[in-house]
Scaffold this motif. Structure first.
Motif, PDB file in Angstrom:
ATOM      1  N   LEU A 299    -100.000   6.742  43.743  1.00 24.59           N
ATOM      2  CA  LEU A 299    -100.333   8.112  44.126  1.00 24.59           C
ATOM      3  C   LEU A 299    -100.929   8.927  42.989  1.00 24.59           C
ATOM      4  CD1 LEU A 299     -97.255   9.090  46.348  1.00 24.59           C
ATOM      5  CD2 LEU A 299     -99.544   8.420  47.102  1.00 24.59           C
ATOM      6  N   SER A 300    -100.589   8.587  41.758  1.00 20.95           N
ATOM      7  CA  SER A 300    -101.012   9.419  40.622  1.00 20.95           C
ATOM      8  C   SER A 300    -102.031   8.732  39.730  1.00 20.95           C
ATOM      9  CB  SER A 300     -99.789   9.813  39.789  1.00 20.95           C
ATOM     10  OG  SER A 300     -99.130   8.672  39.293  1.00 20.95           O
ATOM     11  N   ARG A 301    -102.655   7.680  40.228  1.00 22.42           N
ATOM     12  CA  ARG A 301    -103.592   6.921  39.400  1.00 22.42           C
ATOM     13  C   ARG A 301    -104.709   7.796  38.843  1.00 22.42           C
ATOM     14  NH1 ARG A 301    -105.407   1.452  42.015  1.00 22.42           N
ATOM     15  NH2 ARG A 301    -103.181   1.143  41.653  1.00 22.42           N
ATOM     16  N   ASN A 302    -105.242   8.698  39.652  1.00 20.35           N
ATOM     17  CA  ASN A 302    -106.349   9.550  39.216  1.00 20.35           C
ATOM     18  C   ASN A 302    -105.942  11.001  38.990  1.00 20.35           C
ATOM     19  OD1 ASN A 302    -108.257   7.376  39.449  1.00 20.35           O
ATOM     20  ND2 ASN A 302    -108.255   7.693  41.673  1.00 20.35           N
ATOM     21  N   PHE A 303    -104.675  11.319  39.239  1.00 21.42           N
ATOM     22  CA  PHE A 303    -104.193  12.688  39.094  1.00 21.42           C
ATOM     23  C   PHE A 303    -102.831  12.648  38.401  1.00 21.42           C
ATOM     24  CE2 PHE A 303    -106.838  12.447  42.873  1.00 21.42           C
ATOM     25  CZ  PHE A 303    -107.762  13.452  42.664  1.00 21.42           C
ATOM     26  N   ALA A 304    -102.853  12.830  37.070  1.00 18.52           N
ATOM     27  CA  ALA A 304    -101.635  12.672  36.279  1.00 18.52           C
ATOM     28  C   ALA A 304    -100.534  13.640  36.686  1.00 18.52           C
ATOM     29  CB  ALA A 304    -101.956  12.852  34.791  1.00 18.52           C
ATOM     30  N   THR A 305    -100.913  14.865  37.083  1.00 16.67           N
ATOM     31  CA  THR A 305     -99.881  15.850  37.423  1.00 16.67           C
ATOM     32  C   THR A 305     -99.120  15.473  38.693  1.00 16.67           C
ATOM     33  OG1 THR A 305    -101.556  17.168  38.572  1.00 16.67           O
ATOM     34  CG2 THR A 305    -101.052  17.779  36.292  1.00 16.67           C
ATOM     35  N   ARG A 306     -99.655  14.549  39.466  1.00 17.02           N
ATOM     36  CA  ARG A 306     -98.946  14.128  40.679  1.00 17.02           C
ATOM     37  C   ARG A 306     -97.621  13.439  40.346  1.00 17.02           C
ATOM     38  NH1 ARG A 306    -103.425  11.609  44.906  1.00 17.02           N
ATOM     39  NH2 ARG A 306    -104.430  13.599  45.459  1.00 17.02           N
ATOM     40  N   LYS A 307     -97.499  12.909  39.125  1.00 17.09           N
ATOM     41  CA  LYS A 307     -96.220  12.309  38.747  1.00 17.09           C
ATOM     42  C   LYS A 307     -95.102  13.334  38.853  1.00 17.09           C
ATOM     43  CE  LYS A 307     -97.893   8.676  35.631  1.00 17.09           C
ATOM     44  NZ  LYS A 307     -99.326   8.827  35.920  1.00 17.09           N
ATOM     45  N   TRP A 308     -95.384  14.557  38.457  1.00 17.72           N
ATOM     46  CA  TRP A 308     -94.383  15.612  38.560  1.00 17.72           C
ATOM     47  C   TRP A 308     -94.091  15.942  40.022  1.00 17.72           C
ATOM     48  CZ3 TRP A 308     -91.799  17.515  34.371  1.00 17.72           C
ATOM     49  CH2 TRP A 308     -92.314  17.189  33.113  1.00 17.72           C
ATOM     50  N   SER A 309     -95.144  16.025  40.824  1.00 16.64           N
ATOM     51  CA  SER A 309     -94.945  16.315  42.249  1.00 16.64           C
ATOM     52  C   SER A 309     -94.142  15.222  42.932  1.00 16.64           C
ATOM     53  CB  SER A 309     -96.308  16.475  42.943  1.00 16.64           C
ATOM     54  OG  SER A 309     -97.065  17.517  42.359  1.00 16.64           O
ATOM     55  N   VAL A 310     -94.411  13.971  42.577  1.00 19.92           N
ATOM     56  CA  VAL A 310     -93.674  12.858  43.155  1.00 19.92           C
ATOM     57  C   VAL A 310     -92.208  12.905  42.723  1.00 19.92           C
ATOM     58  CG1 VAL A 310     -93.452  10.353  43.189  1.00 19.92           C
ATOM     59  CG2 VAL A 310     -95.714  11.395  43.370  1.00 19.92           C
ATOM     60  N   ALA A 311     -91.962  13.218  41.446  1.00 17.14           N
ATOM     61  CA  ALA A 311     -90.582  13.332  40.962  1.00 17.14           C
ATOM     62  C   ALA A 311     -89.838  14.431  41.709  1.00 17.14           C
ATOM     63  CB  ALA A 311     -90.569  13.611  39.461  1.00 17.14           C
ATOM     64  N   MET A 355     -94.160  10.342  32.099  1.00 19.21           N
ATOM     65  CA  MET A 355     -94.272  11.671  31.493  1.00 19.21           C
ATOM     66  C   MET A 355     -93.899  11.634  30.014  1.00 19.21           C
ATOM     67  SD  MET A 355     -92.258  13.802  34.409  1.00 19.21           S
ATOM     68  CE  MET A 355     -92.550  13.521  36.153  1.00 19.21           C
ATOM     69  N   VAL A 356     -92.771  10.996  29.710  1.00 19.37           N
ATOM     70  CA  VAL A 356     -92.311  10.929  28.322  1.00 19.37           C
ATOM     71  C   VAL A 356     -93.335  10.195  27.461  1.00 19.37           C
ATOM     72  CG1 VAL A 356     -90.538   9.966  26.798  1.00 19.37           C
ATOM     73  CG2 VAL A 356     -89.874  11.108  28.931  1.00 19.37           C
ATOM     74  N   ALA A 357     -93.904   9.103  27.975  1.00 18.17           N
ATOM     75  CA  ALA A 357     -94.906   8.365  27.217  1.00 18.17           C
ATOM     76  C   ALA A 357     -96.155   9.215  26.979  1.00 18.17           C
ATOM     77  CB  ALA A 357     -95.279   7.083  27.966  1.00 18.17           C
ATOM     78  N   ASN A 358     -96.588   9.968  27.985  1.00 20.87           N
ATOM     79  CA  ASN A 358     -97.786  10.783  27.853  1.00 20.87           C
ATOM     80  C   ASN A 358     -97.598  11.961  26.903  1.00 20.87           C
ATOM     81  OD1 ASN A 358     -99.115   9.141  29.667  1.00 20.87           O
ATOM     82  ND2 ASN A 358     -98.809  10.501  31.421  1.00 20.87           N
ATOM     83  N   LEU A 359     -96.367  12.443  26.801  1.00 21.58           N
ATOM     84  CA  LEU A 359     -96.109  13.677  26.067  1.00 21.58           C
ATOM     85  C   LEU A 359     -95.568  13.450  24.663  1.00 21.58           C
ATOM     86  CD1 LEU A 359     -94.555  15.661  29.038  1.00 21.58           C
ATOM     87  CD2 LEU A 359     -96.671  16.273  27.844  1.00 21.58           C
ATOM     88  N   THR A 360     -95.501  12.213  24.210  1.00 18.55           N
ATOM     89  CA  THR A 360     -95.049  11.914  22.859  1.00 18.55           C
ATOM     90  C   THR A 360     -96.036  10.980  22.181  1.00 18.55           C
ATOM     91  OG1 THR A 360     -93.665  10.107  23.700  1.00 18.55           O
ATOM     92  CG2 THR A 360     -92.604  12.243  23.358  1.00 18.55           C
ATOM     93  N   ARG A 420     -95.550  22.916  35.615  1.00 21.85           N
ATOM     94  CA  ARG A 420     -96.298  24.136  35.323  1.00 21.85           C
ATOM     95  C   ARG A 420     -96.913  24.112  33.926  1.00 21.85           C
ATOM     96  NH1 ARG A 420     -93.632  30.242  35.468  1.00 21.85           N
ATOM     97  NH2 ARG A 420     -95.519  31.371  34.808  1.00 21.85           N
ATOM     98  N   HIS A 421     -96.220  23.492  32.965  1.00 19.79           N
ATOM     99  CA  HIS A 421     -96.698  23.472  31.574  1.00 19.79           C
ATOM    100  C   HIS A 421     -97.388  22.168  31.199  1.00 19.79           C
ATOM    101  CE1 HIS A 421     -94.611  27.192  30.262  1.00 19.79           C
ATOM    102  NE2 HIS A 421     -93.721  26.858  31.178  1.00 19.79           N
ATOM    103  N   TYR A 422     -97.374  21.193  32.092  1.00 17.53           N
ATOM    104  CA  TYR A 422     -97.789  19.844  31.734  1.00 17.53           C
ATOM    105  C   TYR A 422     -99.248  19.762  31.271  1.00 17.53           C
ATOM    106  CZ  TYR A 422     -98.555  14.783  32.221  1.00 17.53           C
ATOM    107  OH  TYR A 422     -98.862  13.472  31.989  1.00 17.53           O
ATOM    108  N   ALA A 423    -100.163  20.344  32.013  1.00 19.47           N
ATOM    109  CA  ALA A 423    -101.588  20.220  31.683  1.00 19.47           C
ATOM    110  C   ALA A 423    -101.885  20.758  30.285  1.00 19.47           C
ATOM    111  CB  ALA A 423    -102.431  20.944  32.727  1.00 19.47           C
ATOM    112  N   ASN A 424    -101.375  21.952  29.970  1.00 23.36           N
ATOM    113  CA  ASN A 424    -101.622  22.541  28.652  1.00 23.36           C
ATOM    114  C   ASN A 424    -100.961  21.731  27.542  1.00 23.36           C
ATOM    115  OD1 ASN A 424    -103.131  24.632  29.748  1.00 23.36           O
ATOM    116  ND2 ASN A 424    -101.386  26.026  29.901  1.00 23.36           N
ATOM    117  N   ASP A 425     -99.726  21.289  27.793  1.00 21.13           N
ATOM    118  CA  ASP A 425     -99.026  20.494  26.776  1.00 21.13           C
ATOM    119  C   ASP A 425     -99.742  19.173  26.522  1.00 21.13           C
ATOM    120  OD1 ASP A 425     -97.066  22.413  26.493  1.00 21.13           O
ATOM    121  OD2 ASP A 425     -95.678  21.468  27.908  1.00 21.13           O
TER     122      ASP A 425
END
Length: 438
Positions: A299-311, A355-360, A420-425
């Motif tokens: 579901l989130s292959r092309n839309f990274a923020t969908r991981k949050w929506s799925v969670a 998410m953790v992998a993308n944000l560190t 809400r903060h994911y894209a900017n972070d």
């Protein structure tokens, strides 16, 4: 030896040191000890009803016997993993497995709550760092392109060990008494310890000699403590990922601990069948964990923020399904909803891991995953059984299980804040990494 799991993400070159056959023997034995780890941990849940009747324990006391292990795993993983890296991983594994097996044997001869609590304390100490050290040993004997597969297969052993612990514990308890349930797990663990010590040695893993800190592996650059902490908690969204995951697994911890007692008290199943009842639901949870990860990636292959929506969706579905299920009368409808809830309750582990992998930073990925594991234990798996038991002492186990799922709504709210903060972070972290590369 290959770099420790806590240092994963640093660029290392792989040179085969052992045969492929021996590598798979190492995996099988290390996986077997992980099964022993979780079987020793979860066999207690299968004999909750018997201990409550024989010793007159409160639900708070029963919950504490479960939670003390998760608490110690959460608190001691980092320091004991560091000691294992310096002292020797194989020797550390043998010592840890022997400790939790002997402590499980001590559970078998405990005469009261205090002795059982002390024995469970040492089960937690022995099991604390096994996950990280075990993965490090396995990764060291396989090529890098197999690491994701091997790590996933190894960690899945936790769920299967939990199922075996509860199922076999219930059967053994019914046939031979609850003490033999602990005794059987202890014998299995000690047998594997002996085989492991005879077959797997530091010399066989590293024919050319171990690499000590400060040698080839120790010379890789790693951030200072201040830099490490800044990287681990670099953004609001990554902190939300840690906290949201822990809150979600509060439900998983409670369900794993109290399902056998729920089946015993409200479906009037004997201890052996109650253990099997709970084991089926834990297995559903393990299947759901894997399936939800696959669904998330699609579901989130092309839309990274969908991981949050799925969670968020997984949190809401599991919370609502369990809340409604426990409010229904006993029967197929209730069991169906509980199964749906268990399928999704740990489904957030897949998206949160991404998410953790993308944000560190890649250099501290494994340390970030260890921080995530710490949050899962201290926020979720440790307090879940204890607080549910404390509430059960006041309003009954059914009442506690009816209200426990509402914690999933809090998890969903935390995930929503992270989204809400994911894209900017993410943009800021990637810009920093691009600067470093230039």
């Amino acid at each position: 030896m290959a770099i420790h799991v806590a240092d994963a993400g640093i660029d290392i070159r792989y040179t085969p040191k052992v045969s492929r056959t021996f590598a798979w023997i190492v995996f099988a034995l290390t996986f077997g000890l992980l099964l022993s780890d979780y079987m020793s941990r979860q066999v207690l849940n299968a004999v909750f009803p018997v201990l409550k009747a024989e010793w007159g324990l409160s639900d708070t006391q029963l919950g504490s016997l479960n939670s003390i292990v998760s608490l110690l795993v959460g608190l001691l993983t980092f320091p004991l993993s560091l000691l294992a890296d310096r002292w020797g991983r194989v020797r550390s594994i043998v010592l840890m497995a022997a400790l939790w097996s002997l402590a499980t044997a001590a559970c078998a001869v405990a005469e009261n709550y205090g002795q059982m609590f002390a024995a469970r304390f040492f089960v937690g100490v022995g099991e604390a760092a096994y996950g990280s050290v075990g993965i490090a040993v396995i990764i060291a004997v396989f090529p890098p392109h197999m690491r994701s597969t091997l790590s996933g297969a190894f960690l899945a052993g936790g769920a299967f060990g939990s199922v075996l612990g509860m199922a076999l514990g219930g059967v053994i308890s019914a046939q031979f008494g609850w003490r033999w349930a602990f005794g059987g797990m202890a014998v299995f663990g000690m047998a594997l310890v002996i085989v492991y010590a005879m077959v797997v040695t530091e010399k066989r893993l590293n024919p050319d000699g171990p690499v000590r800190p400060g040698g080839a592996a120790g010379s890789a650059r790693f951030p200072s403590l201040r830099g490490l902490l800044a990287g681990l908690f670099s953004s609001i969204s990554v902190c939300c990922a840690y906290v949201g995951s822990g809150l979600q697994l509060f439900m998983m911890g409670s369900m794993m601990a109290w399902l056998p007692s729920f089946a015993n008290r409200y479906y009037e199943l004997p201890a052996d069948r109650a253990g099997l009842f709970a084991a089926v639901f834990v297995l559903v949870g393990a299947i759901g964990m894997t399936s939800c990860g696959i669904i998330t990636d699609r579901l989130s292959r092309n839309f990274a923020t969908r991981k949050w929506s799925v969670a968020i969706a997984y949190s809401l579905i599991s919370s609502i399904a369990l809340f409604v299920g426990f409010h229904l009368p006993n029967g197929p409808a209730q069991l169906a909803l509980l199964a749906v809830g268990m399928f999704f309750v740990a489904g957030t582990t897949g998206p949160v891991g991404a998410m953790v992998a993308n944000l560190t930073h890649p250099a501290i990925h494994a340390t970030a995953f260890a921080t995530w594991s710490l949050a899962n234990n201290l926020i979720g798996m440790a307090p879940g059984p204890f607080l549910t038991g404390a509430l059960a002492d006041r309003i009954g186990l059914l009442g506690a299980m009816q209200w426990m799922p509402l914690i999933g709504l809090t998890a969903a709210a935390v995930f929503a804040l992270g989204r809400r903060h994911y894209a900017n972070d993410l943009a800021r972290i990637r810009a920093q990494q691009a600067q470093e590369n230039h």
